[in-house]
Design an enzyme around this catalytic site. Structure first.
Site, PDB file in Angstrom:
ATOM      1  N   CYS A 169      -3.292 -37.879 -26.393  1.00 48.18           N
ATOM      2  CA  CYS A 169      -2.615 -36.944 -25.493  1.00 48.18           C
ATOM      3  C   CYS A 169      -1.170 -36.659 -25.926  1.00 48.18           C
ATOM      4  CB  CYS A 169      -2.629 -37.502 -24.074  1.00 48.18           C
ATOM      5  SG  CYS A 169      -1.843 -36.391 -22.902  1.00 48.18           S
ATOM      6  N   CYS A 192      -6.016 -44.001 -18.752  1.00 44.01           N
ATOM      7  CA  CYS A 192      -6.710 -42.780 -19.191  1.00 44.01           C
ATOM      8  C   CYS A 192      -7.459 -43.013 -20.506  1.00 44.01           C
ATOM      9  CB  CYS A 192      -5.692 -41.659 -19.360  1.00 44.01           C
ATOM     10  SG  CYS A 192      -6.438 -40.159 -20.005  1.00 44.01           S
ATOM     11  N   CYS A 248      -1.696 -42.369 -16.656  1.00 41.75           N
ATOM     12  CA  CYS A 248      -1.955 -42.382 -18.101  1.00 41.75           C
ATOM     13  C   CYS A 248      -2.364 -43.767 -18.614  1.00 41.75           C
ATOM     14  CB  CYS A 248      -0.732 -41.888 -18.849  1.00 41.75           C
ATOM     15  SG  CYS A 248      -0.216 -40.256 -18.314  1.00 41.75           S
ATOM     16  N   GLU A 301     -21.320 -26.341  -6.166  1.00 42.07           N
ATOM     17  CA  GLU A 301     -20.314 -25.581  -6.908  1.00 42.07           C
ATOM     18  C   GLU A 301     -19.723 -24.461  -6.055  1.00 42.07           C
ATOM     19  OE1 GLU A 301     -18.729 -26.275  -9.499  1.00 42.07           O
ATOM     20  OE2 GLU A 301     -19.927 -27.962 -10.158  1.00 42.07           O
ATOM     21  N   CYS A 311      -5.969 -37.843 -14.311  1.00 45.93           N
ATOM     22  CA  CYS A 311      -5.007 -36.831 -14.769  1.00 45.93           C
ATOM     23  C   CYS A 311      -4.689 -35.904 -13.594  1.00 45.93           C
ATOM     24  CB  CYS A 311      -5.569 -36.060 -15.962  1.00 45.93           C
ATOM     25  SG  CYS A 311      -4.300 -35.103 -16.801  1.00 45.93           S
TER      26      CYS A 311
HETATM   27  S1  SF4 Z   1      -2.792 -39.461 -20.968  1.00 48.07           S
HETATM   28 FE1  SF4 Z   1      -2.746 -37.242 -20.925  1.00 48.07          FE
HETATM   29  S2  SF4 Z   1      -4.785 -36.636 -20.296  1.00 48.07           S
HETATM   30 FE2  SF4 Z   1      -4.555 -38.798 -19.809  1.00 48.07          FE
HETATM   31  S3  SF4 Z   1      -3.828 -38.863 -17.683  1.00 48.07           S
HETATM   32 FE3  SF4 Z   1      -2.032 -38.884 -18.993  1.00 48.07          FE
HETATM   33  S4  SF4 Z   1      -1.471 -36.737 -19.153  1.00 48.07           S
HETATM   34 FE4  SF4 Z   1      -3.569 -36.777 -18.447  1.00 48.07          FE
END
Ligand code: SF4
Length: 342
Positions: A205, A199, A196, A36, A189
């Site tokens: 989202c 994702c 997306c 970290e 992201c």
């Molecule tokens: S859907 Fe939303 S959270 Fe997922 S990658 Fe796209 S912008 Fe990011």
């Protein structure tokens, strides 16, 4: 997020796999702490080889405590922000003296340790000890801003983001959740062109639904870098040794083995005052180096010498091949040593 993490967690040397964390096995707090600190201003890709070398040399708090600060700074060379390395050493001493070589598991006590701020203390508590804490780094800020469609720059949104993060953080496997968020931010992201379509939280989202993923979060204007100038001095003895000095502990490159140099001043060059008498010659070429907050130009002065004052350390001319030196010094050595035909 946790289901996604179980399947796609990045394999990083300071982590334990979700297979084990599901069984309640925790990673070594020492490794979590070192990673970290390294990751505070450095990417995973750059930090990983440094982490592996660090852990091989100093596998625990006791070994870190027993080594010298110069050794730690030498290994840190190339990572930058050397204050982090000095803080690690200072922290190791306190952990041994006050916590028998372990870590306190209270935020208040962790925050008193050198180099441990709000983010790092939350990361240690939640990842190493499974204690729920709000871990918010740049990746998490970006995800939360997009997930909830928050319009504004990150610096303005910080308090709001913390509240959202508090509301979405689960009490079960908090460490894995924190790491899942970090992984999502690093691999999907991403700051530019988030992926997306793959994702795991796309359906929730807001900025994906609104088509605003490339404008949220709003960008902050980068501060303009200043430009500094100075002189750097390379003195070589008849037995091909170089006069080096350890810089004062506080300040830039503090505690590191460097060539002597003048002050680094803005606008115009400072006075050229060699550190000791010699037949100093100015080289035509200059050295340029970029630090985070300023760019630097150094004029190089070289001299052959017979002896140096006691406060200087003589190093073999090729020592930078085996010992780590700050990048700017490496550039100076490469340029200056050409004059002596090395
Ligand atoms: S859907 Fe939303 S959270 Fe997922 S990658 Fe796209 S912008 Fe990011």
């Amino acid at each position: 997020m946790i289901e996604w993490y179980d399947q796609y967690a990045r394999d990083l040397p300071w982590r334990i796999s979700p297979v084990f964390s599901k069984k309640g096995i925790k990673p070594d707090p020492y490794r979590v702490w070192i990673s970290e600190i390294m990751l505070q201003q450095t990417s995973v890709k750059v930090a990983t080889p440094f982490f592996l070398k660090f852990i091989e040399k100093w596998p625990n708090i006791l070994s870190l405590h027993q080594t010298s600060e110069t050794e730690v700074l030498a290994l840190w060379s190339g990572l930058g922000y050397y204050r982090r390395a000095r803080n690690l050493k200072a922290c190791a001493e306190i952990l041994l003296r006050e916590y028998e070589g372990g870590f306190p598991i209270e935020e208040k006590k962790l925050l008193k340790l050198p180099g441990i701020g709000k983010y790092t203390s939350a990361a240690i508590l939640t990842i190493a000890f499974g204690i729920p804490a709000i871990v918010v780094d740049g990746n998490v800020e970006r995800i939360i801003a997009r997930l909830f469609g928050l319009d504004g720059t990150i610096s303005k949104l910080k308090p709001e983001i913390r509240t959202y993060m508090m509301n979405v953080s689960p009490s079960a496997r908090p460490g894995d959740f924190a790491q899942a968020m970090m992984d999502l931010g690093a691999t999907i992201c991403k700051p530019l062109n988030p992926e997306c379509m793959i994702c795991p939280i796309r359906d929730s989202c807001k900025s994906y639904k609104d088509g605003t993923t490339n404008i949220i979060p709003r960008k902050t204007k980068k501060p303009i870098k200043t430009f500094r100038k100075g002189y750097i001095y390379l003195a070589v003895t008849k037995s091909n040794e170089i006069a080096m000095i350890v810089r004062p502990k506080s300040g830039l490159l503090g505690g590191m083995m460097c060539l002597p140099s003048s002050e680094w001043t803005e606008k115009k060059y400072p006075k050229n005052s060699p550190p000791f008498p010699g037949e100093w010659v100015a080289l035509d070429q200059t050295i340029r180096h970029s630090f985070t907050h300023f760019d630097l130009e150094l004029r190089m002065m070289v001299s052959s010498i017979f002896s140096v004052p006691n406060s200087y350390i003589l190093k073999p001319f090729n020592f930078s091949l085996t010992e780590k030196v700050p990048s700017v010094m490496k550039k100076a050595l490469v340029l200056g040593l050409k004059y002596f035909h090395f």
